[in-house]
Design an enzyme around this catalytic site. Structure first.
Site, PDB file in Angstrom:
ATOM      1  CD1 TRP A 204      22.927 -17.183 -29.351  1.00 10.28           C
ATOM      2  CD2 TRP A 204      23.563 -19.318 -29.563  1.00 10.28           C
ATOM      3  NE1 TRP A 204      22.006 -17.961 -28.690  1.00 10.28           N
ATOM      4  CE2 TRP A 204      22.367 -19.276 -28.804  1.00 10.28           C
ATOM      5  CE3 TRP A 204      24.147 -20.565 -29.818  1.00 10.28           C
ATOM      6  CZ2 TRP A 204      21.755 -20.435 -28.305  1.00 10.28           C
ATOM      7  CZ3 TRP A 204      23.532 -21.722 -29.328  1.00 10.28           C
ATOM      8  CH2 TRP A 204      22.352 -21.649 -28.574  1.00 10.28           C
TER       9      TRP A 204
ATOM     10  CG  HIS B 201      27.618  -8.028 -36.855  1.00 15.58           C
ATOM     11  ND1 HIS B 201      28.631  -7.526 -36.070  1.00 15.58           N
ATOM     12  CD2 HIS B 201      26.533  -8.115 -36.061  1.00 15.58           C
ATOM     13  CE1 HIS B 201      28.173  -7.332 -34.844  1.00 15.58           C
ATOM     14  NE2 HIS B 201      26.904  -7.679 -34.809  1.00 15.58           N
TER      15      HIS B 201
ATOM     16  CD  GLU C 228      23.277  -5.178 -35.315  1.00 17.65           C
ATOM     17  OE1 GLU C 228      22.619  -5.654 -34.384  1.00 17.65           O
ATOM     18  OE2 GLU C 228      24.363  -5.646 -35.684  1.00 17.65           O
TER      19      GLU C 228
ATOM     20  N   GLY D 275      27.385  -4.063 -27.928  1.00 13.97           N
ATOM     21  CA  GLY D 275      28.200  -4.400 -26.764  1.00 13.97           C
ATOM     22  C   GLY D 275      28.226  -3.315 -25.706  1.00 13.97           C
TER      23      GLY D 275
HETATM   24  P1  PGA Z   1      24.536  -6.761 -28.356  1.00 12.90           P
HETATM   25  O1  PGA Z   1      25.026  -7.160 -29.850  1.00 12.90           O
HETATM   26  O2  PGA Z   1      23.059  -7.023 -28.323  1.00 12.90           O
HETATM   27  O3  PGA Z   1      25.314  -7.672 -27.471  1.00 12.90           O
HETATM   28  O4  PGA Z   1      24.866  -5.333 -28.168  1.00 12.90           O
HETATM   29  C1  PGA Z   1      24.200  -6.851 -30.924  1.00 12.90           C
HETATM   30  C2  PGA Z   1      24.837  -7.267 -32.206  1.00 12.90           C
HETATM   31  O5  PGA Z   1      26.059  -7.238 -32.312  1.00 12.90           O
HETATM   32  O6  PGA Z   1      24.137  -7.653 -33.148  1.00 12.90           O
END
Ligand code: PGA
Length: 248
Positions: free
Chosen positions: A11, A92, A161, A167
């Protein structure tokens, strides 16, 4: 893919107490799913959410490497655990890149989480510049070696990721995900042998119910990590359905 795919929602800095009603809806939906559902929540909601969580696993989004001390604004692994968290995200890119976290800091955070019984979802990924320069794979392998090079002393999942997908309008292609998961799996295997093979690999970055099926079917993908798609109950429940159908 693992027999039971893992769907992690993040979130980020969204959600006050009112949004817990939506978490309840996700909780009810998860009861019937054949996917595992984990939610990385704002720290202020972890304790409240953990009280009623039966079918979903509650976690934090970051943790400090120290157990206590003069670190204004930070949260320790012991605090998260006591609040009811079972896992935490570490590394992250919104922390790693945004706050300039080094590999050593991220490794220390992983250790702190494990010291206090939290599973870790370690996020790794290259920037667009690194990818375009042809150093994406080496960047990710180095991130794994730095963060997961020592003994694996707790639960670990690794989320690939790519920073250029977080985003963004579209996710990486299943081929791009599979190629990087192969790099991650190879790096883990070189470091840990069989123990490395047991680590679940996820993909995150613009995942939604449309992009998820092909990604979940790609080689070495055990689940997904969703940011925006976890903020809307219908989208997140659709994502859980997609994973459940693939698992069935
Ligand atoms: P997103 O974010 O699905 O909104 O691209 C993924 C994340 O930052 O883990």
């Amino acid at each position: 893919m693992a027999a039971r795919p893992l769907i992690v929602g993040n979130w980020k800095m969204n959600g006050c107490r009112k949004k817990l009603a939506e978490l309840n809806a996700i909780e009810s939906h998860a009861a019937t799913a054949s996917a595992e559902v984990w939610m990385a929540l704002p720290a202020t909601l972890v304790g409240l959410a953990a009280i009623g969580a039966r079918n979903i696993t509650i976690g934090g989004q970051d943790v400090h490497f120290a157990d206590a001390g003069a670190y204004t604004g930070s949260i320790s692994a012991a605090m998260l655990r006591e609040a009811g968290a079972c896992f935490t995200l570490v590394g992250h890119s919104e922390r790693r890149v945004g706050h300039g976290e080094t590999g050593a800091v991220i490794r220390a955070k992983v250790d702190a989480a494990w010291r206090h019984g939290l599973d870790v979802v370690l996020c790794v990924g290259e920037t667009a510049e690194q990818r375009n320069a042809g150093t994406g794979k080496e960047t990710v392998a180095a991130q794994i070696r730095a963060a997961a090079g020592g003994p694996i002393a707790g639960g670990l999942a690794i989320a690939y990721e790519p920073v250029w997908c977080i985003g963004a309008p579209t996710a990486a292609t299943p081929e791009q995900v599979a190629a990087m998961h192969q790099v991650i799996r190879g790096t883990l295997g070189a470091l840990h042998g069989e123990a490395g093979v047991a680590v679940r690999l996820l993909y995150g970055g613009a995942v939604d119910p449309q992009s998820a099926p092909a990604i979940l079917l790609a080689a070495e993908v055990d689940g997904v990590l969703a940011g925006r798609a976890s903020l809307e109950v219908p989208a997140f429940c659709a994502l859980i359905n997609v994973a459940s159908e693939i698992a069935a």
